[in-house]
Design a protein around this motif. Structure first.
Motif, PDB file in Angstrom:
ATOM      1  N   LEU A   4      52.942  42.660  21.799  1.00  0.00           N
ATOM      2  CA  LEU A   4      52.333  42.492  23.118  1.00  0.00           C
ATOM      3  C   LEU A   4      50.888  42.972  23.120  1.00  0.00           C
ATOM      4  CD1 LEU A   4      55.206  43.515  25.565  1.00  0.00           C
ATOM      5  CD2 LEU A   4      54.431  41.219  24.955  1.00  0.00           C
ATOM      6  N   HIS A   5      50.632  44.059  22.414  1.00  0.00           N
ATOM      7  CA  HIS A   5      49.270  44.557  22.280  1.00  0.00           C
ATOM      8  C   HIS A   5      48.408  43.526  21.544  1.00  0.00           C
ATOM      9  CE1 HIS A   5      46.512  48.062  20.732  1.00  0.00           C
ATOM     10  NE2 HIS A   5      45.854  47.163  21.425  1.00  0.00           N
ATOM     11  N   ARG A   6      48.963  42.952  20.496  1.00  0.00           N
ATOM     12  CA  ARG A   6      48.228  41.942  19.731  1.00  0.00           C
ATOM     13  C   ARG A   6      47.938  40.705  20.594  1.00  0.00           C
ATOM     14  NH1 ARG A   6      51.240  42.291  15.610  1.00  0.00           N
ATOM     15  NH2 ARG A   6      52.545  40.433  15.868  1.00  0.00           N
ATOM     16  N   ALA A   7      48.899  40.298  21.420  1.00  0.00           N
ATOM     17  CA  ALA A   7      48.673  39.158  22.309  1.00  0.00           C
ATOM     18  C   ALA A   7      47.562  39.466  23.311  1.00  0.00           C
ATOM     19  CB  ALA A   7      49.967  38.816  23.044  1.00  0.00           C
ATOM     20  N   LEU A   8      47.510  40.702  23.769  1.00  0.00           N
ATOM     21  CA  LEU A   8      46.469  41.082  24.714  1.00  0.00           C
ATOM     22  C   LEU A   8      45.089  41.030  24.063  1.00  0.00           C
ATOM     23  CD1 LEU A   8      46.173  42.028  27.627  1.00  0.00           C
ATOM     24  CD2 LEU A   8      46.314  44.382  26.817  1.00  0.00           C
ATOM     25  N   VAL A   9      45.009  41.453  22.812  1.00  0.00           N
ATOM     26  CA  VAL A   9      43.730  41.445  22.098  1.00  0.00           C
ATOM     27  C   VAL A   9      43.266  40.012  21.836  1.00  0.00           C
ATOM     28  CG1 VAL A   9      42.577  42.046  19.937  1.00  0.00           C
ATOM     29  CG2 VAL A   9      44.119  43.689  21.030  1.00  0.00           C
ATOM     30  N   LEU A  10      44.163  39.165  21.383  1.00  0.00           N
ATOM     31  CA  LEU A  10      43.788  37.821  20.935  1.00  0.00           C
ATOM     32  C   LEU A  10      43.801  36.782  22.053  1.00  0.00           C
ATOM     33  CD1 LEU A  10      45.715  37.776  17.539  1.00  0.00           C
ATOM     34  CD2 LEU A  10      43.328  38.412  17.961  1.00  0.00           C
ATOM     35  N   GLU A  11      44.761  36.911  22.995  1.00  0.00           N
ATOM     36  CA  GLU A  11      44.910  35.906  24.046  1.00  0.00           C
ATOM     37  C   GLU A  11      44.476  36.405  25.422  1.00  0.00           C
ATOM     38  OE1 GLU A  11      45.700  32.915  23.227  1.00  0.00           O
ATOM     39  OE2 GLU A  11      46.258  33.356  21.139  1.00  0.00           O
ATOM     40  N   LYS A  12      44.340  37.716  25.581  1.00  0.00           N
ATOM     41  CA  LYS A  12      43.920  38.347  26.838  1.00  0.00           C
ATOM     42  C   LYS A  12      44.978  38.294  27.939  1.00  0.00           C
ATOM     43  CE  LYS A  12      39.956  39.146  24.951  1.00  0.00           C
ATOM     44  NZ  LYS A  12      39.682  40.485  24.366  1.00  0.00           N
ATOM     45  N   TRP A  13      46.229  37.991  27.589  1.00  0.00           N
ATOM     46  CA  TRP A  13      47.269  38.016  28.617  1.00  0.00           C
ATOM     47  C   TRP A  13      48.639  38.077  27.958  1.00  0.00           C
ATOM     48  CZ3 TRP A  13      51.200  34.365  29.409  1.00  0.00           C
ATOM     49  CH2 TRP A  13      51.104  33.214  28.620  1.00  0.00           C
ATOM     50  N   PHE A  14      49.635  38.514  28.724  1.00  0.00           N
ATOM     51  CA  PHE A  14      51.031  38.384  28.333  1.00  0.00           C
ATOM     52  C   PHE A  14      51.907  38.471  29.571  1.00  0.00           C
ATOM     53  CE2 PHE A  14      50.448  43.077  27.704  1.00  0.00           C
ATOM     54  CZ  PHE A  14      51.415  43.538  28.585  1.00  0.00           C
ATOM     55  N   SER A  15      53.126  37.979  29.464  1.00  0.00           N
ATOM     56  CA  SER A  15      54.112  38.047  30.545  1.00  0.00           C
ATOM     57  C   SER A  15      55.470  38.243  29.899  1.00  0.00           C
ATOM     58  CB  SER A  15      54.082  36.761  31.382  1.00  0.00           C
ATOM     59  OG  SER A  15      55.045  36.814  32.417  1.00  0.00           O
ATOM     60  N   VAL A  16      56.155  39.347  30.233  1.00  0.00           N
ATOM     61  CA  VAL A  16      57.392  39.679  29.542  1.00  0.00           C
ATOM     62  C   VAL A  16      58.234  40.630  30.384  1.00  0.00           C
ATOM     63  CG1 VAL A  16      56.450  41.694  28.355  1.00  0.00           C
ATOM     64  CG2 VAL A  16      58.300  40.391  27.273  1.00  0.00           C
ATOM     65  N   SER A  17      59.551  40.614  30.153  1.00  0.00           N
ATOM     66  CA  SER A  17      60.484  41.564  30.761  1.00  0.00           C
ATOM     67  C   SER A  17      61.204  42.307  29.649  1.00  0.00           C
ATOM     68  CB  SER A  17      61.510  40.838  31.646  1.00  0.00           C
ATOM     69  OG  SER A  17      60.880  40.176  32.723  1.00  0.00           O
ATOM     70  N   LEU A  18      61.180  43.647  29.710  1.00  0.00           N
ATOM     71  CA  LEU A  18      61.806  44.470  28.686  1.00  0.00           C
ATOM     72  C   LEU A  18      62.556  45.625  29.340  1.00  0.00           C
ATOM     73  CD1 LEU A  18      58.843  44.845  26.139  1.00  0.00           C
ATOM     74  CD2 LEU A  18      60.825  43.327  25.913  1.00  0.00           C
ATOM     75  N   PRO A  19      63.630  46.122  28.683  1.00  0.00           N
ATOM     76  CA  PRO A  19      64.263  47.360  29.163  1.00  0.00           C
ATOM     77  C   PRO A  19      63.261  48.516  29.125  1.00  0.00           C
ATOM     78  CG  PRO A  19      65.667  46.248  27.572  1.00  0.00           C
ATOM     79  CD  PRO A  19      64.341  45.543  27.532  1.00  0.00           C
ATOM     80  N   ARG A  20      63.518  49.514  29.935  1.00  0.00           N
ATOM     81  CA  ARG A  20      62.567  50.617  30.103  1.00  0.00           C
ATOM     82  C   ARG A  20      62.072  51.200  28.789  1.00  0.00           C
ATOM     83  NH1 ARG A  20      64.989  56.222  31.861  1.00  0.00           N
ATOM     84  NH2 ARG A  20      65.479  56.106  29.626  1.00  0.00           N
ATOM     85  N   ASP A  21      62.983  51.563  27.895  1.00  0.00           N
ATOM     86  CA  ASP A  21      62.589  52.290  26.686  1.00  0.00           C
ATOM     87  C   ASP A  21      61.797  51.437  25.703  1.00  0.00           C
ATOM     88  OD1 ASP A  21      63.816  54.475  27.765  1.00  0.00           O
ATOM     89  OD2 ASP A  21      65.636  54.317  26.551  1.00  0.00           O
ATOM     90  N   GLN A  22      61.872  50.122  25.835  1.00  0.00           N
ATOM     91  CA  GLN A  22      61.116  49.269  24.917  1.00  0.00           C
ATOM     92  C   GLN A  22      59.632  49.187  25.285  1.00  0.00           C
ATOM     93  OE1 GLN A  22      62.837  45.462  23.901  1.00  0.00           O
ATOM     94  NE2 GLN A  22      64.924  46.281  23.921  1.00  0.00           N
ATOM     95  N   TRP A  23      59.248  49.767  26.417  1.00  0.00           N
ATOM     96  CA  TRP A  23      57.842  49.797  26.772  1.00  0.00           C
ATOM     97  C   TRP A  23      57.095  50.942  26.099  1.00  0.00           C
ATOM     98  CZ3 TRP A  23      54.992  46.113  28.691  1.00  0.00           C
ATOM     99  CH2 TRP A  23      55.607  45.077  29.404  1.00  0.00           C
ATOM    100  N   GLU A  24      57.805  51.972  25.655  1.00  0.00           N
ATOM    101  CA  GLU A  24      57.132  53.112  25.052  1.00  0.00           C
ATOM    102  C   GLU A  24      56.372  52.731  23.782  1.00  0.00           C
ATOM    103  OE1 GLU A  24      55.471  56.674  24.849  1.00  0.00           O
ATOM    104  OE2 GLU A  24      56.682  55.936  26.521  1.00  0.00           O
ATOM    105  N   PRO A  25      56.926  51.914  22.869  1.00  0.00           N
ATOM    106  CA  PRO A  25      56.127  51.484  21.704  1.00  0.00           C
ATOM    107  C   PRO A  25      54.872  50.697  22.101  1.00  0.00           C
ATOM    108  CG  PRO A  25      58.464  51.050  21.333  1.00  0.00           C
ATOM    109  CD  PRO A  25      58.322  51.436  22.768  1.00  0.00           C
TER     110      PRO A  25
END
Length: 242
Positions: free
Chosen positions: A16-37
């Motif tokens: 998701l970080h890589r998508a933000l750098v290269l594409e400048k956007w993302f849209s996703v749903s994740l369980p709470r703990d998967q956001w920490e990475p």
């Protein structure tokens, strides 16, 4: 190859970080703990990347990351946190409205007006108490380009903009819950209202003359986000506190 080390660092980022750098956007749903990475990956961005084209806007660290932490702190492990982040800016054609002619009077000879609606942040979180919070931040930018004749008869073209930052937070309570009117009203710049239904919804909205500095915008978002919780009756807070 130029920038080899920075390219390698980007490849090590969270997807998701890589998508933000290269594409400048993302849209996703994740369980709470998967956001920490994702948060940890974003925290290392400035140390790893210096090239301008791969930088991310400060809104990422000053607005997005704090809001992720605030919402995650009130969620169960299995709760879903959805985020749609769009940092492509206000030059995306889909965000522009058609230009229109505006009626003018002298010394202005003609004027065109158009708007940009940039819903750059949307979040949805399933909380411990069974309620659901939805948050949206939208920049509305009004553009006016006009032709004006000055007192000496010279014609000049000018372009002015006005930005309004709109914050909307809705909290949908569990079935059977009822609101409790707070002891004090919200600040004058926040509008709060209750929408009845099978799952009662408390909504808070604000319109701010911007663009505000990112740190101030974050504090305003937090203030608006707090308002729906002031309407929660004590009985609805028991599960949340456990």
């Amino acid at each position: 190859m130029f920038w080899r080390r920075q390219r390698a660092a980007i490849e090590e980022f969270h997807p998701l970080h890589r998508a933000l750098v290269l594409e400048k956007w993302f849209s996703v749903s994740l369980p709470r703990d998967q956001w920490e990475p994702v948060i940890r990956s974003l925290a290392g961005h400035e140390a790893a990347v210096r090239r301008r084209k791969w930088r991310v806007t400060p809104r990422t660290s000053r607005v997005l990351v704090p809001m992720l932490r605030v919402l995650a702190a009130d969620m169960p492990p299995e709760g879903l946190l959805s985020v749609a982040l769009d940092l492509r800016g206000d030059n995306v054609p889909q965000k522009l409205t058609p230009a229109r002619d505006v009626q003018v009077s002298r010394p202005i000879l003609s004027m065109k007006e158009w708007f940009v609606f940039d819903p750059w942040l949307r979040m949805r979180a399933e909380l411990r108490d069974g309620s659901v919070v939805e948050l949206a931040v939208t920049d509305r930018i009004r553009h006016r380009k006009y032709k004006k004749r000055n007192p000496r008869g010279k014609v000049k073209y000018k372009h002015k903009t006005k930005t309004v930052q709109m914050i909307s937070v809705a909290r949908r309570l569990g079935k059977g819950a009822s609101p409790r009117t707070p002891g004090t009203p919200p600040p004058r710049w926040i509008r709060a209202r209750v929408k009845p239904g099978s799952r009662l919804t408390i909504r808070a909205d604000a319109k701010l003359l911007g663009p505000l500095p990112d740190d101030e915008l974050r504090e305003r978002i937090l203030q608006v986000s707090t308002e729906p919780f002031r309407w929660t009756p004590p009985a609805a807070s028991v599960r949340r506190a456990q």
